[in-house]
Design a protein around this motif. Structure first.
Motif, PDB file in Angstrom:
ATOM      1  N   GLY A   1      -5.521   9.782  59.709  1.00 61.79           N
ATOM      2  CA  GLY A   1      -4.628   8.949  60.501  1.00 61.79           C
ATOM      3  C   GLY A   1      -5.340   7.924  61.348  1.00 61.79           C
ATOM      4  N   ASN A   2      -6.598   7.611  61.039  1.00 63.80           N
ATOM      5  CA  ASN A   2      -7.349   6.660  61.841  1.00 63.80           C
ATOM      6  C   ASN A   2      -6.851   5.234  61.642  1.00 63.80           C
ATOM      7  OD1 ASN A   2      -9.420   8.548  62.820  1.00 63.80           O
ATOM      8  ND2 ASN A   2     -10.027   8.647  60.680  1.00 63.80           N
ATOM      9  N   ASP A   3      -6.735   4.486  62.729  1.00 63.99           N
ATOM     10  CA  ASP A   3      -6.545   3.044  62.613  1.00 63.99           C
ATOM     11  C   ASP A   3      -7.806   2.471  61.994  1.00 63.99           C
ATOM     12  OD1 ASP A   3      -4.060   3.144  63.769  1.00 63.99           O
ATOM     13  OD2 ASP A   3      -4.807   2.765  65.794  1.00 63.99           O
ATOM     14  N   CYS A   4      -7.626   1.546  61.062  1.00 59.98           N
ATOM     15  CA  CYS A   4      -8.794   1.037  60.356  1.00 59.98           C
ATOM     16  C   CYS A   4      -8.505  -0.339  59.769  1.00 59.98           C
ATOM     17  CB  CYS A   4      -9.206   2.000  59.247  1.00 59.98           C
ATOM     18  SG  CYS A   4     -10.703   1.512  58.405  1.00 59.98           S
ATOM     19  N   TYR A   5      -9.477  -1.209  59.853  1.00 62.27           N
ATOM     20  CA  TYR A   5      -9.421  -2.526  59.215  1.00 62.27           C
ATOM     21  C   TYR A   5     -10.321  -2.454  57.996  1.00 62.27           C
ATOM     22  CZ  TYR A   5      -8.666  -7.589  59.236  1.00 62.27           C
ATOM     23  OH  TYR A   5      -8.260  -8.866  58.922  1.00 62.27           O
ATOM     24  N   ILE A   6      -9.737  -2.532  56.812  1.00 69.36           N
ATOM     25  CA  ILE A   6     -10.475  -2.299  55.578  1.00 69.36           C
ATOM     26  C   ILE A   6     -10.787  -3.632  54.900  1.00 69.36           C
ATOM     27  CG2 ILE A   6     -10.426  -1.140  53.331  1.00 69.36           C
ATOM     28  CD1 ILE A   6      -8.348   0.774  54.477  1.00 69.36           C
ATOM     29  N   PRO A   7     -12.052  -3.895  54.589  1.00 69.02           N
ATOM     30  CA  PRO A   7     -12.389  -5.138  53.875  1.00 69.02           C
ATOM     31  C   PRO A   7     -11.646  -5.222  52.551  1.00 69.02           C
ATOM     32  CG  PRO A   7     -14.370  -4.038  54.685  1.00 69.02           C
ATOM     33  CD  PRO A   7     -13.238  -3.079  54.892  1.00 69.02           C
ATOM     34  N   HIS A   8     -11.172  -6.434  52.207  1.00 61.79           N
ATOM     35  CA  HIS A   8     -10.406  -6.574  50.964  1.00 61.79           C
ATOM     36  C   HIS A   8     -11.252  -6.266  49.730  1.00 61.79           C
ATOM     37  CE1 HIS A   8     -12.548 -10.422  50.774  1.00 61.79           C
ATOM     38  NE2 HIS A   8     -12.297 -10.382  49.486  1.00 61.79           N
ATOM     39  N   THR A   9     -12.575  -6.238  49.910  1.00 59.32           N
ATOM     40  CA  THR A   9     -13.453  -5.922  48.771  1.00 59.32           C
ATOM     41  C   THR A   9     -13.355  -4.461  48.368  1.00 59.32           C
ATOM     42  OG1 THR A   9     -15.243  -5.733  50.398  1.00 59.32           O
ATOM     43  CG2 THR A   9     -15.104  -7.790  49.155  1.00 59.32           C
ATOM     44  N   ILE A  10     -12.514  -3.695  49.065  1.00 60.52           N
ATOM     45  CA  ILE A  10     -12.237  -2.314  48.635  1.00 60.52           C
ATOM     46  C   ILE A  10     -11.728  -2.305  47.198  1.00 60.52           C
ATOM     47  CG2 ILE A  10      -9.837  -2.292  49.442  1.00 60.52           C
ATOM     48  CD1 ILE A  10     -12.168   0.674  49.913  1.00 60.52           C
ATOM     49  N   TRP A  11     -11.082  -3.424  46.792  1.00 58.96           N
ATOM     50  CA  TRP A  11     -10.516  -3.488  45.426  1.00 58.96           C
ATOM     51  C   TRP A  11     -11.609  -3.539  44.367  1.00 58.96           C
ATOM     52  CZ3 TRP A  11      -6.345  -1.819  47.048  1.00 58.96           C
ATOM     53  CH2 TRP A  11      -5.551  -2.423  48.021  1.00 58.96           C
ATOM     54  N   LYS A  12     -12.879  -3.725  44.784  1.00 57.76           N
ATOM     55  CA  LYS A  12     -13.977  -3.708  43.813  1.00 57.76           C
ATOM     56  C   LYS A  12     -14.306  -2.292  43.360  1.00 57.76           C
ATOM     57  CE  LYS A  12     -17.592  -6.281  44.666  1.00 57.76           C
ATOM     58  NZ  LYS A  12     -18.737  -6.907  45.386  1.00 57.76           N
ATOM     59  N   LEU A  13     -13.833  -1.295  44.113  1.00 57.41           N
ATOM     60  CA  LEU A  13     -14.204   0.102  43.828  1.00 57.41           C
ATOM     61  C   LEU A  13     -13.265   0.667  42.770  1.00 57.41           C
ATOM     62  CD1 LEU A  13     -14.899   1.286  47.491  1.00 57.41           C
ATOM     63  CD2 LEU A  13     -16.352  -0.020  45.919  1.00 57.41           C
ATOM     64  N   GLN A  14     -13.522   0.313  41.529  1.00 52.35           N
ATOM     65  CA  GLN A  14     -12.582   0.584  40.446  1.00 52.35           C
ATOM     66  C   GLN A  14     -12.547   2.047  40.011  1.00 52.35           C
ATOM     67  OE1 GLN A  14     -12.879  -2.270  37.230  1.00 52.35           O
ATOM     68  NE2 GLN A  14     -13.364  -3.927  38.657  1.00 52.35           N
ATOM     69  N   GLN A  15     -13.463   2.882  40.535  1.00 51.82           N
ATOM     70  CA  GLN A  15     -13.425   4.305  40.216  1.00 51.82           C
ATOM     71  C   GLN A  15     -12.515   5.081  41.170  1.00 51.82           C
ATOM     72  OE1 GLN A  15     -14.875   5.603  37.475  1.00 51.82           O
ATOM     73  NE2 GLN A  15     -15.416   3.471  37.035  1.00 51.82           N
ATOM     74  N   LEU A  16     -11.969   4.418  42.186  1.00 55.29           N
ATOM     75  CA  LEU A  16     -11.125   5.100  43.169  1.00 55.29           C
ATOM     76  C   LEU A  16      -9.933   5.768  42.505  1.00 55.29           C
ATOM     77  CD1 LEU A  16     -10.870   2.894  46.397  1.00 55.29           C
ATOM     78  CD2 LEU A  16     -11.646   5.259  46.233  1.00 55.29           C
ATOM     79  N   ARG A  17      -9.737   7.050  42.849  1.00 57.33           N
ATOM     80  CA  ARG A  17      -8.600   7.817  42.355  1.00 57.33           C
ATOM     81  C   ARG A  17      -7.652   8.180  43.496  1.00 57.33           C
ATOM     82  NH1 ARG A  17     -10.251   9.606  37.246  1.00 57.33           N
ATOM     83  NH2 ARG A  17      -8.609  11.193  37.137  1.00 57.33           N
ATOM     84  N   HIS A  18      -8.205   8.248  44.727  1.00 60.52           N
ATOM     85  CA  HIS A  18      -7.400   8.643  45.882  1.00 60.52           C
ATOM     86  C   HIS A  18      -7.791   7.772  47.078  1.00 60.52           C
ATOM     87  CE1 HIS A  18      -6.199  12.180  43.583  1.00 60.52           C
ATOM     88  NE2 HIS A  18      -7.473  12.283  43.242  1.00 60.52           N
ATOM     89  N   LEU A  19      -6.870   6.956  47.538  1.00 63.23           N
ATOM     90  CA  LEU A  19      -7.086   6.092  48.691  1.00 63.23           C
ATOM     91  C   LEU A  19      -6.058   6.476  49.751  1.00 63.23           C
ATOM     92  CD1 LEU A  19      -8.487   3.736  50.047  1.00 63.23           C
ATOM     93  CD2 LEU A  19      -6.983   2.164  48.812  1.00 63.23           C
ATOM     94  N   ASN A  20      -6.524   7.230  50.729  1.00 59.58           N
ATOM     95  CA  ASN A  20      -5.625   7.785  51.747  1.00 59.58           C
ATOM     96  C   ASN A  20      -6.007   7.219  53.118  1.00 59.58           C
ATOM     97  OD1 ASN A  20      -3.710   9.410  53.034  1.00 59.58           O
ATOM     98  ND2 ASN A  20      -5.186  11.049  53.355  1.00 59.58           N
TER      99      ASN A  20
END
Length: 937
Positions: free
Chosen positions: A652-671
């Motif tokens: 439940g942490n507040d977080c500012y996530i870089p849009h380059t997160i979309w480069k991580l194509q192996q991601l199965r769970h983004l919570n």
């Protein structure tokens, strides 16, 4: 142990196929390594089980494990070097100053080093395989295990500590005795204790008494708390507060922030006018009662504290402390005699033969009839097997779980009987050997999965989604065709449950397990076996005088001065898991310099802001990254280098996530439910190319704040998505495309859309009304993504928060919908007319302002499968009518803060299956009416 080889063989095979260009001239040596390890894996299937009995085989297995770990390190270090090299080259390319010859020349030193190290590994493997014949290991492995019984007894340690069984059948004649102990008249508060060795069923007996209808009615309020060896007074007080006090969500947050003393005073203040029952399960030290007794008041007659313990001295201490407060007894002998005379200690006995036999049948056959299956021969064998368990319930449960997986034949049961003989030769206290037998009987693919459960703290409730994600990240789950890895892992979980190796703690409405537990002794067994197999270590169990080369490290207790520095210089460390506060920021440099091959990093929970350093980008092998609790997490731009990341959880942490997160194509769970994705700037587009959510085609869980990343149809391309949670305001101009994307996600199991407010009246359900679709079909106009929820055959849970209109056509709804939650919908028409027709609905929650009308009617023949109905904060509701023939299977009814309801729901008493009615924060007269009605049927 063999899983170590299997995991690396699959990993190496994938690398050879997908990234052969990395290895260049060394590809031949790498393939040779892979092929040799495949042969080793076959021989290990026999050798691993025999290594328990023979030191020569044990040494051979250990050498294979070590060389496999070394080989994995060599390959992973090479990939890490290549990643760093590629990053450097990309930087030079961006500066447009890279000569064409530099690429190959820069790679050459790494290739030469890899070639030498892999050749060395292959030579070691050749020598290890040659030792099988040289030292006669093949003959040893071919020998019958029955001839090694004496060796087994000689090499097995005698374990005195036995697991407490929450799933063990209790002792029936103790239920009435302990019930009377709790209900008998006492002038003041009293402590009742259930005492016995682990595995006798103390917890089960306590739960039976605690849930007894007479006991429930006798006390005003009840609390059940687990204690465990890692005793914390504040955690126990918090558990008691949550059980007995009606707290709003805001009040719960305030209580969680309180110090132990303040919390204790609050509990004491609430209980001082109550007749209460507090059950404390698995008490390990005298300090538990000594530190808590002052917070449990004595003002109300007849209050009781029920404890379970393995140590009779603890029970005597707790009882005597009460007597000291009431009498002038001084000597320990007088206190003990007086305590015994009060008969407030129940000593659990061993099960008799009939009880043992019935328990074995239950665990072996379940609810199935034994007629025609249990022949006289099998019955005789079964009774011989159960006799060897010597009345210890846990031993019977484990053996029954073992028998349930075997063929119901004489030869199969004779083998079980022969193999447990030596395990039980030391008496009931050697129950752990029974558990070891079950462990060694596990298939290879389950052994590492079971052992890994030992990383969790004692008595903890293990979230199955996290456990499964850890199994995947560690490589324990091997592919089966095209079946999703998560589904395979879930099968493994259920198989472990069926074998009585782990227990169910909670289930979802569809029957799937949401959390589980592992018994104390099974956890001890897992830790011991994992240590021998070099699978993982628990930090507090490591002998600092003789540090080992730990590969996976689990940390349960708060570390004074962050005392893990010795482990942060261990280049072999692959997993670092905190169940307490994470290490200090300065320790990240050690990760960058020494633990560069880390695969799993769980930073535990923190109450403060946490800044993740840039060094995180160095951990390119990372597959699992979790940070829980706290206020705000700051992520660096280097997060985009974690290209192998599969599970990313910020809680439940507040977080500012870089849009380059979309480069991580192996991601199965983004919570990241409070995670906001940054916008993509033009310069970033130029460098990275277009990045969007559609890049994450492996994604199965998505929990984020809505934002501009929802523009376009990218979300609709995540066809493997099983869980979607979006909590936040959705811009009106995004809605149409978004709702069409939802219609494409036919693999969804759960869907939660909260606070989707807009300036337009059109909402999700309005936009997708069936009538509109019919019109589209008639006009033969194809609108991509616009389709009925009737295609969502896996979708069983839906939560919608925001204004909407319910379509009347049942075809609109998911056909297998089991659970529906509505809130802030402001429905004006009675929704029951529509919802009662849903054929499989089992749980319905109508929460805050979901309905603004005055009357709800459940008509005859409606809600045929509903088991739970929750009505909360429906401020306009005045009446609930249940017509005859409606809600035939309803078990629980909860009505909370519906302040205009002044009468008992009409038709309530006709519900034959109703077990629980909970009126909360209602008119006193209505609650009195509920109380008067209790027990009429």
């Amino acid at each position: 142990m063999a899983d170590t080889v299997s995991i690396f063989v699959e990993k190496l095979s994938n690398l050879v196929l997908q990234e052969a260009f990395l290895f260049g001239q060394v590809e031949g040596q790498v393939k040779l390594l892979r092929d040799e390890l495949k042969w080793m894996r076959l021989f290990l299937k026999d050798a691993d089980s025999q290594s328990l009995y023979n030191e020569k085989i044990k040494l051979w297995v250990e050498q294979i494990r070590n060389v496999t770990h070394d080989a994995e390190d060599v390959i992973d270090e090479f990939i890490l070097d290549m990643d760093r090299r590629q990053l450097r080259l990309n930087t030079l390319k961006f500066l447009k100053c890279l000569p064409t010859c530099v690429g190959f020349a820069d790679k050459l030193p790494f290739i030469h080093e890899l070639d030498g190290r892999v050749k060395e590994i292959n030579i070691r493997i050749e020598r290890i395989m040659a030792n099988r014949s040289k030292y006669g290991l093949e003959a040893l492995m071919a020998s019958s295990s029955s001839s090694t019984t004496d060796q087994v007894v000689a090499h097995k340690e005698k374990w005195a500590q036995v697991v407490e069984g929450s799933d063990v059948v209790g002792i029936e004649d103790g239920t009435e005795v302990v019930t009377q102990m709790l209900m008998k008249g006492e002038l003041r508060r009293a402590v009742v204790s259930i005492v016995g060795m682990g595995g006798l069923g103390k917890t089960t007996l306590a739960k039976k008494v605690y849930n007894h209808s007479d006991v429930k009615q006798h006390f005003d309020c009840h609390a059940w708390v687990y204690v465990s060896q890692e005793f914390k007074a504040r955690e126990i007080l918090l558990g008691i507060a949550f059980c007995v006090m009606p707290l709003s969500d805001e009040e719960k947050k305030e209580v969680k922030e309180m110090e132990a003393a303040v919390l204790g005073r609050k509990v004491r203040e609430y209980l001082k006018e109550k007749k209460y029952l507090v059950a404390m399960d698995d008490v390990w030290s005298r300090e538990v009662w000594s530190s808590l007794r002052s917070y449990l008041p004595e003002a109300k007659d007849g209050s009781k504290v029920l404890i379970t313990t393995r140590n009779e001295e603890i029970a005597l201490h707790a009882t005597s402390q009460e007597e000291i407060a009431r009498t002038s007894l001084n000597s320990e002998e007088e206190i003990a005699q007086h305590a015994n005379s009060q008969a407030l200690i129940y000593r659990l006995r061993i099960m008799n033969n009939d009880e043992s036999w019935q328990l074995l049948l239950k665990k072996t056959f379940g609810n199935r009839s034994t007629s025609g299956i249990l022949t006289p021969e099998l019955e005789e064998l079964g009774k011989n097997i159960v006799a060897k368990c010597k009345g210890l319930p846990l031993a019977i449960v484990v053996v029954g779980g073992l028998l349930s997986t075997k063929e119901k034949t004489r030869s199969s049961w004779e083998k079980v009987l022969a193999s447990i003989d030596w395990h039980l030769s030391q008496g009931p206290e050697s129950c752990r050997e029974i558990l070891a037998l079950s462990y060694h009987d596990l298939p290879y693919y389950l052994k590492s999965c079971f052992l890994y459960c030992g990383i969790f703290p004692e008595d903890s409730e293990i979230e199955t989604s996290k456990l499964i994600q850890l199994w995947l990240a560690e490589g324990f789950i091997q592919r089966r065709g095209k079946e999703p890895l998560e589904d395979i892992a879930e099968d493994h979980l259920y198989e472990l449950i069926h074998r009585s190796m782990i227990q169910v703690a909670a289930r979802k409405i569809d029957g799937r397990v949401t959390s589980c537990r592992i018994h104390d002794l099974l956890r001890d067994l897992a830790i011991s076996e994992a240590r021998d197999a070099r699978l993982f270590e628990v930090h507090e169990n490591i002998d600092v005088a003789f540090p080992t080369s730990v590969r996976r490290l689990s940390i349960h207790q708060h570390l004074i001065n962050n005392n893990i520095s010795q482990h942060l210089h261990n280049s072999r460390l692959r997993s670092l898991i905190f169940f307490t506060e994470p290490f200090e920021r300065k320790s990240w440099k050690s990760l960058q310099e020494h633990i560069k091959l880390l695969t799993v990093l769980d930073l535990g929970s923190t109450n403060d802001d946490y800044i993740v350093p840039e060094e995180i980008g160095e951990l390119v092998h990372l597959k699992f990254l979790h940070i829980r609790g706290g206020k705000r997490v700051t992520l660096p731009s280097s997060i985009d280098r974690l290209v192998n990341l599969q599970s990313f959880d910020l809680g439940g942490n507040d977080c500012y996530i870089p849009h380059t997160i979309w480069k991580l194509q192996q991601l199965r769970h983004l919570n990241c439910p409070c995670g906001e994705i940054s916008s993509q700037f033009k310069l970033s587009k130029c460098v990275n190319g277009y990045l969007g959510v559609e890049k994450l085609t492996n994604l199965q869980t998505l929990d984020l704040l809505p934002g501009s990343w929802l523009e376009g149809d990218g979300l609709g391309k995540l066809t493997q998505l099983k869980e979607l949670n979006l909590d936040g305001w959705l811009n009106p101009h995004l809605k149409k495309g978004f709702f069409e994307c939802i219609a494409n996600l036919t693999a969804l199991r759960t869907l939660s859309l909260r606070h989707f407010e807009s300036y337009e009246k059109e909402t999700l359900l309005n936009h997708l009304r069936l009538k509109r679709w019919k019109k589209v079909i008639e006009e033969k106009t194809l609108i991509p993504g616009l389709m009925s929820f009737s295609h969502h055959t896996y979708l069983y849970e839906v939560v919608l928060v925001g204004k909407l209109e319910l379509p009347e056509e049942i075809e609109f709804y998911p056909p297998n919908l089991l659970k529906l939650g509505l809130s802030s919908c402001e429905l004006k028409n009675d929704p029951m007319f529509i919802l009662e027709k849903l054929p499989k609905l089992k749980v319905l929650r109508l929460s805050y302002m979901s309905y603004v009308g005055k009357k709800l009617v459940c008509s005859s023949g409606g809600f045929l499968q509903l088991q739970s109905l929750v009505l909360g904060n429906l401020f306009s509701l005045e009446e609930l009518i249940v017509e005859e023939g409606a809600l035939p299977h309803l078990k629980t009814l909860q009505i909370e803060s519906c302040n205009r309801m002044e009468k008992l729901p009409r038709g309530l008493l006709q519900l034959k299956n109703l077990e629980k009615v909970e009126p909360k924060f209602m008119f006193d007269r209505l609650i009195e009416e509920f109380e008067e009605t209790k027990g009429e049927d």
